[in-house]
Design an enzyme around this catalytic site. Structure first.
Site: not given
Ligand code: NAD
Ligand code: WQD
Length: 344
Positions: A127, A152, A156
């Site tokens: 991330s 969290y 990562k």
């Molecule tokens: P998500 O929660 O939709 O998907 C994660 C999946 O993993 C879920 O289906 C959950 O049931 C499963 N899971 C969690 N723990 C588990 C375990 N111990 N064993 C088996 N399954 C398990 O999340 P996502 O948004 O699809 O994110 C996927 C990956 O990408 C995560 O590692 C997240 O940290 C990373 N990521 C997400 C974002 C974002 O904003 N969505 C940004 C950067 C990184």
């Molecule tokens: C985006 C922008 C908020 C909600 C998070 C994790 C990051 C990554 C992605 C996994 C920010 C603003 C939000 C609301 C708002 N995940 N906001 N009103 O914080 O950039 O990132 O998700 O790795 O690690 O921290 O994403 O969608 O929460 O926010 O104004 O109700 O929207 O302040 O500026 P963020 P977000």
């Protein structure tokens, strides 16, 4: 068939879109998910979209024996995409041990089992959170990581180090770490998308739930940042574009095209958009007026971050292609479909 790929967390938001892209590239997919943050009917929807039903095993990655059985049952897994993790930033502050256990032990289990079953490579979901507030924008992969803002985020950073250390120790593993920026949107079919539990913490699900009337008003967290319109700036990346980067990463590992045993890529558009610009784009793209108000800053928010994706563009041959308007329309269509299905 190009080979068998294990996708942990494959019924989740990014995982489900990636499974579809892997299938259309000719891979056979085995999904492992404990359904802690997703539903089994996602498997049906993947089949509806791709025409191919992925293998699904409800297994927790914390369960070493259970995971071992999956590798033993589905022989010849060539590579893994490891999505499975807990991802809610606020919850990680309240329950740090849950996050450290789930996100660290799951990865350790996967890495321990890979050599035993001759699995060549792993693509890991990292991330942009590892950069914190970068000193220079757009941020490149060489920027220093900053002290994590949350447990969290820390998981990562530690996950990346665990992979690096394991490879340095001589384990026969190749890895690609993809640092996602802000993934948004849904599949064009509206059959796959993001389904948050409870009150959404992320911007887009909160925004679409407000637009459809589930929430009364979207709070914009701060308009006094040092940005042109005062609201925070992010790099919003379409989830299907993001999913495609995983297929390219898997191809790269299996075709032995890596230049290093561990490679790191930013997966973003290279374009920063403010929260207020995003709201405006949503209204223009969908014709739906959004009820929003400016409130105070949210603790822990980064002021502005967007990717320099040049390395991914040039080295992977990957580029984000979807427009923000199409992406926001896809998120809206997904929200409309959820209502049609009586879900949200
Ligand atoms: P998500 O929660 O939709 O998907 C994660 C999946 O993993 C879920 O289906 C959950 O049931 C499963 N899971 C969690 N723990 C588990 C375990 N111990 N064993 C088996 N399954 C398990 O999340 P996502 O948004 O699809 O994110 C996927 C990956 O990408 C995560 O590692 C997240 O940290 C990373 N990521 C997400 C974002 C974002 O904003 N969505 C940004 C950067 C990184
Ligand atoms: C985006 C922008 C908020 C909600 C998070 C994790 C990051 C990554 C992605 C996994 C920010 C603003 C939000 C609301 C708002 N995940 N906001 N009103 O914080 O950039 O990132 O998700 O790795 O690690 O921290 O994403 O969608 O929460 O926010 O104004 O109700 O929207 O302040 O500026 P963020 P977000």
């Amino acid at each position: 068939m190009k080979g068998r790929i294990l996708v942990t967390g494959g019924t989740g938001y990014i995982g489900s879109h990636t499974v579809v892209e892997l299938q259309s590239a000719g891979y056979e997919v085995v999904i492992v998910d404990n359904l802690s943050n997703s539903n089994a009917d996602v498997v049906d929807n993947i089949e509806k979209v791709s025409g191919v039903r992925p293998i699904f095993e409800k297994v927790d990655c914390l369960d070493f024996d259970g995971l071992n059985n999956v590798f033993a049952k589905y022989k010849g897994i060539k590579a893994i995409i490891h999505f499975a993790a807990s991802k809610a930033v606020g919850e990680s502050v309240a329950k740090p041990l849950l996050y450290y256990r789930n996100n660290l032990v799951s990865l350790i289990n996967v890495l321990e089992l890979m050599p035993k079953y001759g699995v060549e490579g792993i693509v890991f979901s990292s991330s942009c959170t590892v950069y914190g507030q970068p000193d220079v924008l757009p941020v490149t992969e060489n920027a220093p990581t900053k002290k994590a803002e949350s447990p969290y985020g820390n998981t990562k950073q530690i996950n990346e180090e665990i992979i690096q250390d394991t490879v340095v120790s001589g384990a026969p593993i190749n890895a690609i770490l993809l640092r996602y920026f802000n993934p948004i949107g849904a599949h064009a079919s509206a059959l796959l998308g993001e389904l948050p539990n409870g009150v959404p913490q992320n911007l887009i699900p909160y925004l679409t739930q407000t637009a459809i009337g589930i929430r009364e008003v979207l709070s914009v967290f701060g308009n006094d940042y040092n940005t042109p319109d005062g609201s925070c700036i992010r790099d919003f990346i379409n989830v299907v574009d993001l999913a495609k980067a995983h297929v390219i990463a898997i191809d790269r590992i299996l075709e032995k095209k890596q230049k290093e045993k561990v490679e790191v890529f930013n997966i973003g558009t290279g374009r920063g958009l403010s929260v207020l610009e995003l709201i405006d784009a949503f209204e223009r793209a969908t014709g739906v007026k959004l009820n929003y108000k400016i409130v105070g800053r949210r603790a822990g928010d980064i002021e502005q971050v967007w990717a320099d994706p040049t390395f991914a563009n040039e080295e992977l041959g990957w580029k984000a292609v979807e427009t923000i308007e199409d992406t926001l329309r896809s998120a809206w269509n997904w929200q409309l479909k959820l209502r049609e299905r009586g879900i949200q």
